[in-house]
Design a protein around this motif. Structure first.
Motif, PDB file in Angstrom:
ATOM      1  N   ASP A 134      93.113   3.934 -61.388  1.00 18.15           N
ATOM      2  CA  ASP A 134      93.027   2.809 -62.316  1.00 18.15           C
ATOM      3  C   ASP A 134      91.868   1.882 -61.955  1.00 18.15           C
ATOM      4  O   ASP A 134      92.034   0.683 -61.714  1.00 18.15           O
ATOM      5  N   LEU A 135      90.655   2.465 -61.942  1.00 19.94           N
ATOM      6  CA  LEU A 135      89.482   1.714 -61.517  1.00 19.94           C
ATOM      7  C   LEU A 135      88.736   1.124 -62.714  1.00 19.94           C
ATOM      8  O   LEU A 135      87.511   1.169 -62.792  1.00 19.94           O
ATOM      9  N   ALA A 136      89.476   0.617 -63.644  1.00 20.21           N
ATOM     10  CA  ALA A 136      88.907  -0.112 -64.790  1.00 20.21           C
ATOM     11  C   ALA A 136      87.892   0.741 -65.541  1.00 20.21           C
ATOM     12  O   ALA A 136      86.796   0.292 -65.865  1.00 20.21           O
ATOM     13  N   VAL A 137      88.271   1.994 -65.817  1.00 24.45           N
ATOM     14  CA  VAL A 137      87.353   2.860 -66.551  1.00 24.45           C
ATOM     15  C   VAL A 137      87.680   2.885 -68.033  1.00 24.45           C
ATOM     16  O   VAL A 137      87.062   3.625 -68.787  1.00 24.45           O
ATOM     17  N   SER A 138      88.694   2.077 -68.403  1.00 25.11           N
ATOM     18  CA  SER A 138      89.116   2.120 -69.792  1.00 25.11           C
ATOM     19  C   SER A 138      88.009   1.694 -70.740  1.00 25.11           C
ATOM     20  O   SER A 138      88.009   2.075 -71.908  1.00 25.11           O
ATOM     21  N   ALA A 139      87.050   0.946 -70.233  1.00 29.90           N
ATOM     22  CA  ALA A 139      85.963   0.492 -71.105  1.00 29.90           C
ATOM     23  C   ALA A 139      84.839   1.503 -71.192  1.00 29.90           C
ATOM     24  O   ALA A 139      83.916   1.321 -71.980  1.00 29.90           O
ATOM     25  N   HIS A 140      84.913   2.584 -70.354  1.00 33.18           N
ATOM     26  CA  HIS A 140      83.795   3.516 -70.292  1.00 33.18           C
ATOM     27  C   HIS A 140      84.120   4.961 -70.709  1.00 33.18           C
ATOM     28  O   HIS A 140      83.322   5.844 -70.427  1.00 33.18           O
ATOM     29  N   PRO A 141      85.247   5.273 -71.343  1.00 28.94           N
ATOM     30  CA  PRO A 141      85.481   6.677 -71.719  1.00 28.94           C
ATOM     31  C   PRO A 141      84.466   7.189 -72.720  1.00 28.94           C
ATOM     32  O   PRO A 141      84.119   8.368 -72.704  1.00 28.94           O
ATOM     33  N   LEU A 142      83.953   6.337 -73.608  1.00 34.01           N
ATOM     34  CA  LEU A 142      82.965   6.785 -74.582  1.00 34.01           C
ATOM     35  C   LEU A 142      81.668   7.186 -73.888  1.00 34.01           C
ATOM     36  O   LEU A 142      81.048   8.201 -74.242  1.00 34.01           O
ATOM     37  N   LEU A 143      81.278   6.416 -72.861  1.00 35.94           N
ATOM     38  CA  LEU A 143      80.073   6.763 -72.103  1.00 35.94           C
ATOM     39  C   LEU A 143      80.256   8.094 -71.383  1.00 35.94           C
ATOM     40  O   LEU A 143      79.380   8.977 -71.428  1.00 35.94           O
ATOM     41  N   PHE A 144      81.412   8.267 -70.740  1.00 32.57           N
ATOM     42  CA  PHE A 144      81.693   9.542 -70.064  1.00 32.57           C
ATOM     43  C   PHE A 144      81.697  10.689 -71.074  1.00 32.57           C
ATOM     44  O   PHE A 144      81.140  11.767 -70.818  1.00 32.57           O
ATOM     45  N   LEU A 145      82.318  10.435 -72.231  1.00 33.37           N
ATOM     46  CA  LEU A 145      82.422  11.473 -73.245  1.00 33.37           C
ATOM     47  C   LEU A 145      81.030  11.888 -73.722  1.00 33.37           C
ATOM     48  O   LEU A 145      80.737  13.090 -73.845  1.00 33.37           O
ATOM     49  N   ALA A 146      80.163  10.906 -73.979  1.00 31.44           N
ATOM     50  CA  ALA A 146      78.828  11.212 -74.475  1.00 31.44           C
ATOM     51  C   ALA A 146      77.997  11.963 -73.423  1.00 31.44           C
ATOM     52  O   ALA A 146      77.343  12.977 -73.719  1.00 31.44           O
ATOM     53  N   VAL A 147      78.060  11.437 -72.185  1.00 32.92           N
ATOM     54  CA  VAL A 147      77.241  12.052 -71.120  1.00 32.92           C
ATOM     55  C   VAL A 147      77.747  13.459 -70.797  1.00 32.92           C
ATOM     56  O   VAL A 147      76.977  14.425 -70.715  1.00 32.92           O
ATOM     57  N   ASN A 148      79.073  13.591 -70.612  1.00 27.89           N
ATOM     58  CA  ASN A 148      79.603  14.887 -70.190  1.00 27.89           C
ATOM     59  C   ASN A 148      79.502  15.938 -71.297  1.00 27.89           C
ATOM     60  O   ASN A 148      79.260  17.113 -71.030  1.00 27.89           O
ATOM     61  N   THR A 149      79.691  15.510 -72.540  1.00 28.03           N
ATOM     62  CA  THR A 149      79.529  16.466 -73.644  1.00 28.03           C
ATOM     63  C   THR A 149      78.091  16.964 -73.700  1.00 28.03           C
ATOM     64  O   THR A 149      77.840  18.160 -73.899  1.00 28.03           O
ATOM     65  N   SER A 150      77.136  16.041 -73.499  1.00 26.13           N
ATOM     66  CA  SER A 150      75.725  16.442 -73.511  1.00 26.13           C
ATOM     67  C   SER A 150      75.424  17.434 -72.384  1.00 26.13           C
ATOM     68  O   SER A 150      74.742  18.445 -72.580  1.00 26.13           O
ATOM     69  N   LEU A 151      75.968  17.166 -71.195  1.00 21.77           N
ATOM     70  CA  LEU A 151      75.737  18.064 -70.063  1.00 21.77           C
ATOM     71  C   LEU A 151      76.361  19.444 -70.310  1.00 21.77           C
ATOM     72  O   LEU A 151      75.753  20.475 -70.018  1.00 21.77           O
ATOM     73  N   LEU A 152      77.557  19.455 -70.862  1.00 21.23           N
ATOM     74  CA  LEU A 152      78.234  20.733 -71.094  1.00 21.23           C
ATOM     75  C   LEU A 152      77.563  21.527 -72.212  1.00 21.23           C
ATOM     76  O   LEU A 152      77.469  22.754 -72.150  1.00 21.23           O
ATOM     77  N   LEU A 153      77.111  20.813 -73.261  1.00 18.60           N
ATOM     78  CA  LEU A 153      76.379  21.500 -74.320  1.00 18.60           C
ATOM     79  C   LEU A 153      75.091  22.108 -73.780  1.00 18.60           C
ATOM     80  O   LEU A 153      74.691  23.216 -74.156  1.00 18.60           O
ATOM     81  N   TYR A 154      74.442  21.371 -72.874  1.00 18.21           N
ATOM     82  CA  TYR A 154      73.231  21.903 -72.260  1.00 18.21           C
ATOM     83  C   TYR A 154      73.558  23.107 -71.363  1.00 18.21           C
ATOM     84  O   TYR A 154      72.774  24.058 -71.267  1.00 18.21           O
ATOM     85  N   SER A 155      74.734  23.087 -70.751  1.00 22.65           N
ATOM     86  CA  SER A 155      75.164  24.233 -69.932  1.00 22.65           C
ATOM     87  C   SER A 155      75.329  25.478 -70.788  1.00 22.65           C
ATOM     88  O   SER A 155      75.159  26.605 -70.307  1.00 22.65           O
ATOM     89  N   CYS A 156      75.671  25.274 -72.087  1.00 16.00           N
ATOM     90  CA  CYS A 156      75.816  26.422 -72.989  1.00 16.00           C
ATOM     91  C   CYS A 156      74.471  27.051 -73.344  1.00 16.00           C
ATOM     92  O   CYS A 156      74.430  28.065 -74.053  1.00 16.00           O
ATOM     93  N   CYS A 157      73.375  26.448 -72.866  1.00 13.18           N
ATOM     94  CA  CYS A 157      72.051  27.031 -73.064  1.00 13.18           C
ATOM     95  C   CYS A 157      71.657  27.942 -71.901  1.00 13.18           C
ATOM     96  O   CYS A 157      70.493  28.349 -71.795  1.00 13.18           O
ATOM     97  N   LEU A 158      72.603  28.264 -71.049  1.00 17.12           N
ATOM     98  CA  LEU A 158      72.329  29.119 -69.891  1.00 17.12           C
ATOM     99  C   LEU A 158      71.716  30.444 -70.338  1.00 17.12           C
ATOM    100  O   LEU A 158      72.205  31.098 -71.254  1.00 17.12           O
ATOM    101  N   THR A 159      70.607  30.813 -69.691  1.00 16.88           N
ATOM    102  CA  THR A 159      69.898  32.034 -70.067  1.00 16.88           C
ATOM    103  C   THR A 159      70.685  33.267 -69.638  1.00 16.88           C
ATOM    104  O   THR A 159      71.046  33.396 -68.467  1.00 16.88           O
ATOM    105  N   PRO A 160      70.965  34.187 -70.555  1.00 21.81           N
ATOM    106  CA  PRO A 160      71.645  35.437 -70.157  1.00 21.81           C
ATOM    107  C   PRO A 160      70.814  36.188 -69.125  1.00 21.81           C
ATOM    108  O   PRO A 160      69.591  36.314 -69.273  1.00 21.81           O
ATOM    109  N   ASP A 161      71.484  36.656 -68.087  1.00 29.93           N
ATOM    110  CA  ASP A 161      70.767  37.270 -66.974  1.00 29.93           C
ATOM    111  C   ASP A 161      71.321  38.650 -66.640  1.00 29.93           C
ATOM    112  O   ASP A 161      71.085  39.171 -65.568  1.00 29.93           O
TER     113      ASP A 161
END
Length: 636
Positions: free
Chosen positions: A219-246
Motif C-alpha cells: 500500500d505504497l500510495a500507488v493508487s494515483a499511478h495505475p494509469l502510468l504503469f498501465l501505459a508504460v507496461n503496455t508499451s513495453l509488452l507491445l514492443y516485446s511482441c516485436c521480437l525477431t523470430p530466430d
C-alpha cells in the motif's frame, strides 16, 4: 514484425473466427462467475494463447477483438475496453513471439520433449504474470477494490486454464497435423546476432510488474499511478511482441517427425495424464466439500480451487518434467542416437565409423539400452569385417571365374572339331559335343586318324568334377593319343592305365571306351575300361548294347590286361558313345532319363540333336548335375 502479411482472405477469416469463438466463450463467465468488479473466473483464458500459437498475429488480433465484444456486451467502460483489448492482444501474441524468438534456433511447432515442455511453462508464466499485472492496474484504475485478490483471480484463471485446457487443445491440433502459422524467420547471415531489444523490454516490463504488485501489497500510495504503469507496461509488452523470430526454418521442415517419435508420444501421454490427474484432484476437492451446493460466484470457493490448482499443478508438472527428463536421458536419447547412427551406417553402405557410439562404463549399472548399444557396436564391427572379407572374396572369386572361363575355352579348344575329321573320312560322319556341368568338366571325347586307314574314336569320364577332373582329363587325352601307335585298343588302354596309376596319390580314375575303325571295311575293334556300354544299330534293325566284358577304370590297378572285341559297321550303321550325364539326367520330379529312354530315342533318332532335344524336354530346365558328353559315329 507485428504486421506479418495480414491483408489476405485466410487471415481475415482467422481473425473473425477467433473473435467470435473468444467472445462467445468469455461472455458466460462475465455473467455468471464475476467474483470481484472486473475480475471473473474465465475458463476461456486458454483461448488467446491457443489462437496465438495456432494462427500467430491473426489469432492475436482476433482474441483482442473478441475481448472488445465481450466487454461491450457486459457494459464495461471504454477505458476498460481499450486497455483490455491491448492486454488480450499481448496475452495471445507474446507467447507466440517468445516461442520462435527467444533462444529458439531449434524451436519445434509445439511441445514434444521435456525441454520444450519446460520452455512453454516458463513462457506462459512470464506472459500471464505481466498480463495479470496489467488487468490488476485496470481494476485498480476503474474499481479501486481488492487489487491483490483480483491479481490472484487473473493469474490463476489465465495460468491454470491455459495449461489445463490450452495444452491438450494444441496437442490435439499437432497430432492432427494442423499447420501452425509460422512467422517469417530471420533472414540475415547465420552468424549475425538478431535484434534483442524487445527481450530487454520484456525484462523491464516484468521488473515493473513486480514492483507495481509489491507497491500494491505494501500500500505504497500507488493508487494515483495505475494509469502510468498501465501505459508504460503496455508499451513495453507491445514492443516485446516485436521480437525477431530466430528459429531455424530448415529445422522446422524436419522437426515434424519429432511428433511421431517415441519421446514425443511419451511426452504427450504423460502430459495428458498429468492434466487428467489435476482435474481429478479438483473434482474430488469440490465433491468432498459439497461445493456444488455453494454459490458458483462465491470468491472463497474459487480461492480454494485456485490455491489447490496452483499447488497440484506445480507439484504434478514438476514430477512430469522429472519423469520426462529421466525417460529421455535413459531411453529416448540413446534410442534416437542409435537410430541416427544406424541410419548413417546404412547410408554409408555399412562401412561408416562406429566410433561415435558411446562406451558403457564398466562400473555403470547396465540396462537393456546399454546392452543394445554394446550389441550394436559389436554387430557393426562384425558387419564391416564380413563386408570387407566378402569384398576380398568376391574379387578373388571374380579372378577365379575369369581364369575358369579361360580354362573352359582352352578345354573346348583342345577337343577335336568333327567337321575337320569328316572331311578326311568320306563315307562316314562324326558328331560330338561336351557340355560341362560347371565351368570346366572331366568328360572327354576324341577322334583322330591313327593310321591312313584307321580312325580312333573314344569317350572318357573322369571321376569327380571341376578343375581336378579337367586336369586329369587333359592328361588322359594326351596319353591316349600318344599311345595310339600300338593300333590295338586293349594294349593302348593297358599302357595308359600304367601311366596314370603311377604316382596317383589322389586315387583319381577315368573310364574309357576306345575303338579303332578300319575305314575301308567298316571293321571296328574296341575295348572298354569301365565305361557305359555304347549303343549300336545296323540300318533298321533293333539297337543293341555293346555289353562285352569291361575291364576296370584306368588309373587304379596297374598292369591290368584289357580285352579287344570286334564289330563290323555295315552301311547305314550308327554308333552312340556317351557319358553318365545323359542317362542320369533328372527332371523336377526326381526321375532319371535312364537307359531305356536313351535306347528308344537312339532307335528313332536321325542324329544326336534328336537325343539332346528329348533330354532337354525331359529335364524341363532342371540344371544338370553331371557333364553331358556324346560322340555319334555313322556309316553312310
Amino acid at each position: 514484425m507485428i504486421t506479418d502479411n495480414l491483408i489476405n482472405l485466410k487471415n481475415i477469416q482467422k481473425i473473425l473466427l477467433a473473435a467470435i469463438i473468444y467472445s462467445l466463450a468469455t461472455i458466460p463467465g462475465k455473467l455468471l462467475l464475476m467474483l470481484l468488479p472486473g475480475a471473473e473466473v474465465r475458463f476461456s483464458a486458454c483461448l488467446p494463447v491457443v489462437f496465438g500459437m495456432l494462427w500467430g498475429l491473426p489469432g492475436a488480433i482476433g482474441a483482442a477483438l473478441g475481448n472488445i465484444v465481450s466487454d461491450l456486451y457486459s457494459g464495461e467502460a471504454l477505458s476498460t475496453i481499450f486497455w483490455g483489448c491491448l492486454s488480450n492482444f499481448i496475452l495471445s501474441c507474446l507467447p507466440y513471439k517468445l516461442w520462435y524468438g527467444w533462444r529458439s534456433k531449434k524451436a519445434a511447432l509445439f511441445i514434444y520433449n521435456a525441454k520444450s515442455c519446460l520452455r512453454f511453462f516458463i513462457i506462459i508464466f512470464i506472459t500471464v504474470f505481466n498480463f495479470s499485472a496489467l488487468l490488476t492496474s485496470i481494476t485498480l484504475l476503474n474499481f479501486n477494490s481488492a487489487p491483490l485478490q483480483s491479481f490472484r483471480i487473473f493469474f490463476s484463471s489465465n495460468y491454470d486454464f491455459t495449461l489445463l485446457f490450452g495444452v491438450p487443445i494444441l496437442l490435439y491440433f499437432r497430432k492432427k497435423n494442423y499447420h501452425f502459422f509460422l512467422p517469417q524467420p530471420h533472414k540475415g547471415p547465420a552468424d549475425e546476432p538478431t535484434f534483442r531489444l524487445p527481450l530487454l523490454s520484456l525484462l523491464l516490463s516484468s521488473f515493473l510488474s513486480t514492483a507495481f504488485l509489491a507497491a500494491v501489497y505494501y500500500d505504497l500510495a500507488v493508487s494515483a499511478h495505475p494509469l502510468l504503469f498501465l501505459a508504460v507496461n503496455t508499451s513495453l509488452l507491445l514492443y516485446s511482441c516485436c521480437l525477431t523470430p530466430d528459429y531455424d526454418a530448415a529445422n522446422q521442415l524436419s522437426s515434424s517427425r519429432n511428433y511421431y517419435s517415441i519421446g514425443a508420444k511419451a511426452t504427450m501421454i504423460i502430459l495428458l495424464l498429468a492434466i487428467a490427474t489435476i482435474i481429478f484432484i479438483i473434482t474430488l476437492l469440490i465433491y468432498s466439500n459439497n461445493a456444488l451446493t455453494l454459490e458458483l460466484g462465491k470468491i472463497e470457493l474459487w480461492q480454494t480451487i485456485f490455491s489447490t490448482l496452483l499447488f497440484s499443478m506445480h507439484f504434478v508438472f514438476i514430477a512430469v518434467l522429472f519423469i520426462l527428463y529421466k525417460l529421455e536421458k535413459n531411453v529416448v536419447i540413446p534410442v534416437t542416437m542409435l537410430s541416427k547412427i544406424a541410419g548413417s551406417f546404412v547410408e554409408n553402405n555399412y562401412l561408416g565409423s562406429v566410433n561415435n557410439i558411446p562406451d558403457i562404463p564398466k562400473d555403470a549399472p547396465k540396462n537393456e539400452i546399454d546392452e543394445l548399444l554394446v550389441s550394436f557396436r559389436k554387430m557393426t564391427a562384425d558387419i564391416q569385417n564380413y563386408i570387407t572379407n566378402w569384398q576380398t572374396a568376391t574379387k578373388e572369386n571374380e579372378a577365379i571365374a575369369a581364369q575358369l572361363a579361360v580354362g573352359a575355352q582352352i578345354q573346348q579348344n583342345i577337343l577335336p572339331d568333327p567337321t575337320e575329321i569328316n572331311q578326311k573320312i568320306p563315307g562316314y560322319e562324326i558328331k560330338a559335343g561336351m557340355y560341362p556341368a560347371k565351368e570346366v568338366g572331366g568328360d572327354l571325347y576324341d577322334c583322330f586318324l591313327s593310321a591312313p586307314d584307321k580312325l580312333a574314336i573314344l569317350i572318357a569320364d573322369v571321376s569327380g568334377k571341376g578343375i581336378p577332373a579337367a586336369l586329369f582329363m587333359m592328361v588322359t587325352k594326351t596319353l591316349l593319343k600318344s599311345k595310339s601307335g600300338f593300333q590295338d585298343p586293349a594294349i593302348i588302354l593297358a599302357e595308359v592305365n600304367n601311366a596314370l596309376a603311377e604316382h596317383n596319390d589322389n586315387m583319381m580314375f577315368v573310364t574309357v571306351w576306345l575303338g579303332i575303325v578300319e575305314l575301308s571295311t567298316g571293321r571296328l575293334i574296341y575295348a572298354n575300361a569301365g565305361h557305359n556300354y555304347p549303343l549300336l544299330q545296323h540300318k533298321t534293325e533293333q539297337a543293341v548294347w555293346l555289353k562285352e566284358k569291361s575291364g576296370p577304370a584306368l588309373g587304379i590297378v596297374p598292369n591290368t590286361v584289357y580285352k579287344d572285341y570286334e564289330q563290323t559297321l555295315s552301311p547305314g550303321s550308327k554308333l552312340l558313345l556317351y557319358t553318365d550325364g545323359i542317362p542320369e539326367a533328372e527332371n523336377p520330379h526326381n526321375e532319371f532319363f535312364g537307359k531305356k529312354r536313351l535306347e528308344d530315342c537312339f532307335h528313332r533318332a536321325n542324329g544326336p540333336e534328336d537325343i539332346l532335344r528329348s533330354l532337354r524336354d525331359f529335364a524341363e530346365d532342371t540344371p544338370p548335375t553331371d557333364d553331358i558328353t556324346f560322340l555319334w559315329f555313322q556309316r553312310k
